[in-house]
Write a protein that holds these residues in place. Sequence first.
Motif, PDB file in Angstrom:
ATOM      1  N   THR A 187       0.853  -1.282  -0.017  1.00  0.00           N
ATOM      2  CA  THR A 187       0.101   0.139  -0.079  1.00  0.00           C
ATOM      3  C   THR A 187       0.904   1.309  -0.060  1.00  0.00           C
ATOM      4  O   THR A 187       1.693   1.436   0.932  1.00  0.00           O
ATOM      5  CB  THR A 187      -0.848   0.044   1.153  1.00  0.00           C
ATOM      6  OG1 THR A 187      -1.708  -1.118   1.072  1.00  0.00           O
ATOM      7  CG2 THR A 187      -1.791   1.266   1.272  1.00  0.00           C
ATOM      8  N   ALA A 188       0.611   1.952  -1.042  1.00  0.00           N
ATOM      9  CA  ALA A 188       1.587   3.299  -1.208  1.00  0.00           C
ATOM     10  C   ALA A 188       0.946   4.079  -2.377  1.00  0.00           C
ATOM     11  O   ALA A 188       0.156   3.306  -3.225  1.00  0.00           O
ATOM     12  CB  ALA A 188       3.116   2.945  -1.376  1.00  0.00           C
ATOM     13  N   VAL A 189       1.633   5.280  -2.624  1.00  0.00           N
ATOM     14  CA  VAL A 189       1.201   6.234  -3.794  1.00  0.00           C
ATOM     15  C   VAL A 189       2.549   5.576  -4.714  1.00  0.00           C
ATOM     16  O   VAL A 189       3.634   5.681  -4.161  1.00  0.00           O
ATOM     17  CB  VAL A 189       1.174   7.655  -3.401  1.00  0.00           C
ATOM     18  CG1 VAL A 189       0.948   8.346  -4.847  1.00  0.00           C
ATOM     19  CG2 VAL A 189       0.286   7.998  -2.550  1.00  0.00           C
ATOM     20  N   TYR A 190       2.102   5.207  -6.028  1.00  0.00           N
ATOM     21  CA  TYR A 190       3.126   4.938  -6.914  1.00  0.00           C
ATOM     22  C   TYR A 190       3.403   6.148  -7.855  1.00  0.00           C
ATOM     23  O   TYR A 190       2.497   6.448  -8.397  1.00  0.00           O
ATOM     24  CB  TYR A 190       2.460   3.605  -7.612  1.00  0.00           C
ATOM     25  CG  TYR A 190       2.817   2.409  -6.883  1.00  0.00           C
ATOM     26  CD1 TYR A 190       2.063   2.264  -5.432  1.00  0.00           C
ATOM     27  CD2 TYR A 190       3.889   1.374  -6.867  1.00  0.00           C
ATOM     28  CE1 TYR A 190       2.039   1.032  -4.906  1.00  0.00           C
ATOM     29  CE2 TYR A 190       3.832   0.434  -6.195  1.00  0.00           C
ATOM     30  CZ  TYR A 190       3.259   0.148  -4.905  1.00  0.00           C
ATOM     31  OH  TYR A 190       3.331  -0.966  -4.033  1.00  0.00           O
ATOM     32  N   TYR A 191       4.593   6.219  -8.155  1.00  0.00           N
ATOM     33  CA  TYR A 191       4.888   7.380  -9.046  1.00  0.00           C
ATOM     34  C   TYR A 191       5.672   6.955 -10.202  1.00  0.00           C
ATOM     35  O   TYR A 191       6.628   5.843  -9.982  1.00  0.00           O
ATOM     36  CB  TYR A 191       5.905   8.314  -8.368  1.00  0.00           C
ATOM     37  CG  TYR A 191       4.959   9.158  -7.241  1.00  0.00           C
ATOM     38  CD1 TYR A 191       4.961   8.644  -5.838  1.00  0.00           C
ATOM     39  CD2 TYR A 191       4.549  10.134  -7.329  1.00  0.00           C
ATOM     40  CE1 TYR A 191       4.518   9.394  -4.956  1.00  0.00           C
ATOM     41  CE2 TYR A 191       3.805  10.979  -6.301  1.00  0.00           C
ATOM     42  CZ  TYR A 191       3.993  10.279  -5.163  1.00  0.00           C
ATOM     43  OH  TYR A 191       3.138  10.947  -4.218  1.00  0.00           O
ATOM     44  N   CYS A 192       5.638   7.463 -11.276  1.00  0.00           N
ATOM     45  CA  CYS A 192       6.315   6.992 -12.614  1.00  0.00           C
ATOM     46  C   CYS A 192       7.504   8.351 -12.748  1.00  0.00           C
ATOM     47  O   CYS A 192       7.391   9.189 -12.302  1.00  0.00           O
ATOM     48  CB  CYS A 192       5.672   7.268 -13.753  1.00  0.00           C
ATOM     49  SG  CYS A 192       6.240   6.867 -15.294  1.00  0.00           S
ATOM     50  N   ARG A 193       8.781   7.986 -13.002  1.00  0.00           N
ATOM     51  CA  ARG A 193       9.737   8.862 -13.328  1.00  0.00           C
ATOM     52  C   ARG A 193      10.398   8.554 -14.531  1.00  0.00           C
ATOM     53  O   ARG A 193      10.842   7.412 -14.844  1.00  0.00           O
ATOM     54  CB  ARG A 193      10.491   8.889 -11.853  1.00  0.00           C
ATOM     55  CG  ARG A 193      11.374  10.090 -11.860  1.00  0.00           C
ATOM     56  CD  ARG A 193      12.316  10.028 -10.831  1.00  0.00           C
ATOM     57  NE  ARG A 193      13.114  11.416 -10.545  1.00  0.00           N
ATOM     58  CZ  ARG A 193      14.029  11.438  -9.735  1.00  0.00           C
ATOM     59  NH1 ARG A 193      14.452  10.412  -8.604  1.00  0.00           N
ATOM     60  NH2 ARG A 193      14.546  12.748  -9.509  1.00  0.00           N
TER      61      ARG A 193
ATOM     62  N   GLY B 196       5.410  11.767 -12.080  1.00  0.00           N
ATOM     63  CA  GLY B 196       4.130  11.920 -12.221  1.00  0.00           C
ATOM     64  C   GLY B 196       3.176  12.382 -10.896  1.00  0.00           C
ATOM     65  O   GLY B 196       4.230  12.698  -9.811  1.00  0.00           O
ATOM     66  N   GLN B 197       2.120  12.392 -11.024  1.00  0.00           N
ATOM     67  CA  GLN B 197       1.354  12.877  -9.992  1.00  0.00           C
ATOM     68  C   GLN B 197       1.081  11.826  -8.989  1.00  0.00           C
ATOM     69  O   GLN B 197       0.767  11.992  -7.827  1.00  0.00           O
ATOM     70  CB  GLN B 197      -0.024  13.672 -10.332  1.00  0.00           C
ATOM     71  CG  GLN B 197      -1.203  12.528 -10.657  1.00  0.00           C
ATOM     72  CD  GLN B 197      -1.108  11.850 -11.943  1.00  0.00           C
ATOM     73  OE1 GLN B 197      -0.050  11.914 -12.668  1.00  0.00           O
ATOM     74  NE2 GLN B 197      -1.776  10.747 -12.001  1.00  0.00           N
ATOM     75  N   GLY B 198       1.153  10.489  -9.494  1.00  0.00           N
ATOM     76  CA  GLY B 198       1.216   9.312  -8.480  1.00  0.00           C
ATOM     77  C   GLY B 198      -0.336   8.686  -8.747  1.00  0.00           C
ATOM     78  O   GLY B 198      -1.333   9.576  -9.102  1.00  0.00           O
ATOM     79  N   THR B 199      -0.357   7.743  -8.438  1.00  0.00           N
ATOM     80  CA  THR B 199      -1.788   6.755  -8.190  1.00  0.00           C
ATOM     81  C   THR B 199      -1.638   5.910  -6.968  1.00  0.00           C
ATOM     82  O   THR B 199      -0.563   5.159  -6.679  1.00  0.00           O
ATOM     83  CB  THR B 199      -1.780   5.818  -9.606  1.00  0.00           C
ATOM     84  OG1 THR B 199      -3.282   5.093  -9.483  1.00  0.00           O
ATOM     85  CG2 THR B 199      -0.820   4.720  -9.677  1.00  0.00           C
ATOM     86  N   GLN B 200      -2.790   5.956  -6.299  1.00  0.00           N
ATOM     87  CA  GLN B 200      -2.882   5.380  -5.105  1.00  0.00           C
ATOM     88  C   GLN B 200      -3.116   3.844  -5.234  1.00  0.00           C
ATOM     89  O   GLN B 200      -3.924   3.376  -5.890  1.00  0.00           O
ATOM     90  CB  GLN B 200      -3.972   5.835  -4.193  1.00  0.00           C
ATOM     91  CG  GLN B 200      -4.109   5.091  -2.686  1.00  0.00           C
ATOM     92  CD  GLN B 200      -3.099   5.397  -1.855  1.00  0.00           C
ATOM     93  OE1 GLN B 200      -2.627   6.496  -1.466  1.00  0.00           O
ATOM     94  NE2 GLN B 200      -2.644   4.537  -1.191  1.00  0.00           N
ATOM     95  N   VAL B 201      -2.339   2.926  -4.544  1.00  0.00           N
ATOM     96  CA  VAL B 201      -2.548   1.501  -4.491  1.00  0.00           C
ATOM     97  C   VAL B 201      -2.773   1.219  -3.010  1.00  0.00           C
ATOM     98  O   VAL B 201      -2.012   1.442  -2.044  1.00  0.00           O
ATOM     99  CB  VAL B 201      -1.385   0.776  -4.913  1.00  0.00           C
ATOM    100  CG1 VAL B 201      -1.656  -1.100  -4.681  1.00  0.00           C
ATOM    101  CG2 VAL B 201      -1.193   0.931  -6.532  1.00  0.00           C
ATOM    102  N   THR B 202      -4.098   0.530  -2.763  1.00  0.00           N
ATOM    103  CA  THR B 202      -4.499   0.107  -1.329  1.00  0.00           C
ATOM    104  C   THR B 202      -4.594  -1.479  -1.144  1.00  0.00           C
ATOM    105  O   THR B 202      -5.342  -1.993  -2.277  1.00  0.00           O
ATOM    106  CB  THR B 202      -5.293   0.736  -1.025  1.00  0.00           C
ATOM    107  OG1 THR B 202      -5.320   2.160  -0.777  1.00  0.00           O
ATOM    108  CG2 THR B 202      -6.014   0.473   0.613  1.00  0.00           C
ATOM    109  N   VAL B 203      -4.060  -1.978  -0.731  1.00  0.00           N
ATOM    110  CA  VAL B 203      -3.989  -3.791  -0.202  1.00  0.00           C
ATOM    111  C   VAL B 203      -4.774  -3.932   0.936  1.00  0.00           C
ATOM    112  O   VAL B 203      -3.885  -3.655   2.052  1.00  0.00           O
ATOM    113  CB  VAL B 203      -2.746  -4.350  -0.634  1.00  0.00           C
ATOM    114  CG1 VAL B 203      -2.948  -5.857  -0.627  1.00  0.00           C
ATOM    115  CG2 VAL B 203      -2.209  -3.890  -1.829  1.00  0.00           C
ATOM    116  N   SER B 204      -5.873  -4.463   1.035  1.00  0.00           N
ATOM    117  CA  SER B 204      -6.577  -4.511   2.367  1.00  0.00           C
ATOM    118  C   SER B 204      -7.695  -5.650   2.295  1.00  0.00           C
ATOM    119  O   SER B 204      -8.123  -5.824   1.164  1.00  0.00           O
ATOM    120  CB  SER B 204      -7.065  -3.371   2.827  1.00  0.00           C
ATOM    121  OG  SER B 204      -7.744  -3.258   3.965  1.00  0.00           O
ATOM    122  N   SER B 205      -7.743  -6.165   3.244  1.00  0.00           N
ATOM    123  CA  SER B 205      -8.799  -7.217   3.251  1.00  0.00           C
ATOM    124  C   SER B 205     -10.084  -6.489   3.807  1.00  0.00           C
ATOM    125  O   SER B 205     -11.166  -7.117   3.918  1.00  0.00           O
ATOM    126  CB  SER B 205      -8.458  -8.433   4.091  1.00  0.00           C
ATOM    127  OG  SER B 205      -8.078  -8.389   5.240  1.00  0.00           O
TER     128      SER B 205
END
Length: 116
Positions: free
Chosen positions: A94-100, A107-116
């Motif tokens: 779980t984090a904000v993922y950025y391209c570079r 980039g502005q980032g995209t949120q990834v959330t891993v949760s049950s």
Amino acid sequence: QVHLVESGGGSVQPGGSLRLSCAASGFAVGDFLMAWYRQVPGKERELVAAITGDRISGERTTYGEFVKGRFTISRDSAENTVMLEMNSLEPEDTAVYYCRKGLGPWGQGTQVTVSS
């Protein structure tokens, strides 16, 4: 002008998969080192994966130690896009993922959330 737009983030359960995309403009992704980073609040950004080289010289990829074979970075020169295929996701991903582009713009980032 260099412009990077990430997409594909979202919420998934542990063990799930996501495919992130980074659409680039202003340059050709095949001509530069491209990388994905991620950041958790309160921590520094860390390298997830990087790709360099080309089809003639041979593409080379590098991954963070925590990836452990679960993620794959790739480039689509026709679409001028860099992808990050993520499988077997864990809550720790779980984090904000950025391209570079190289050591340049983010980039502005995209949120990834891993949760049950």
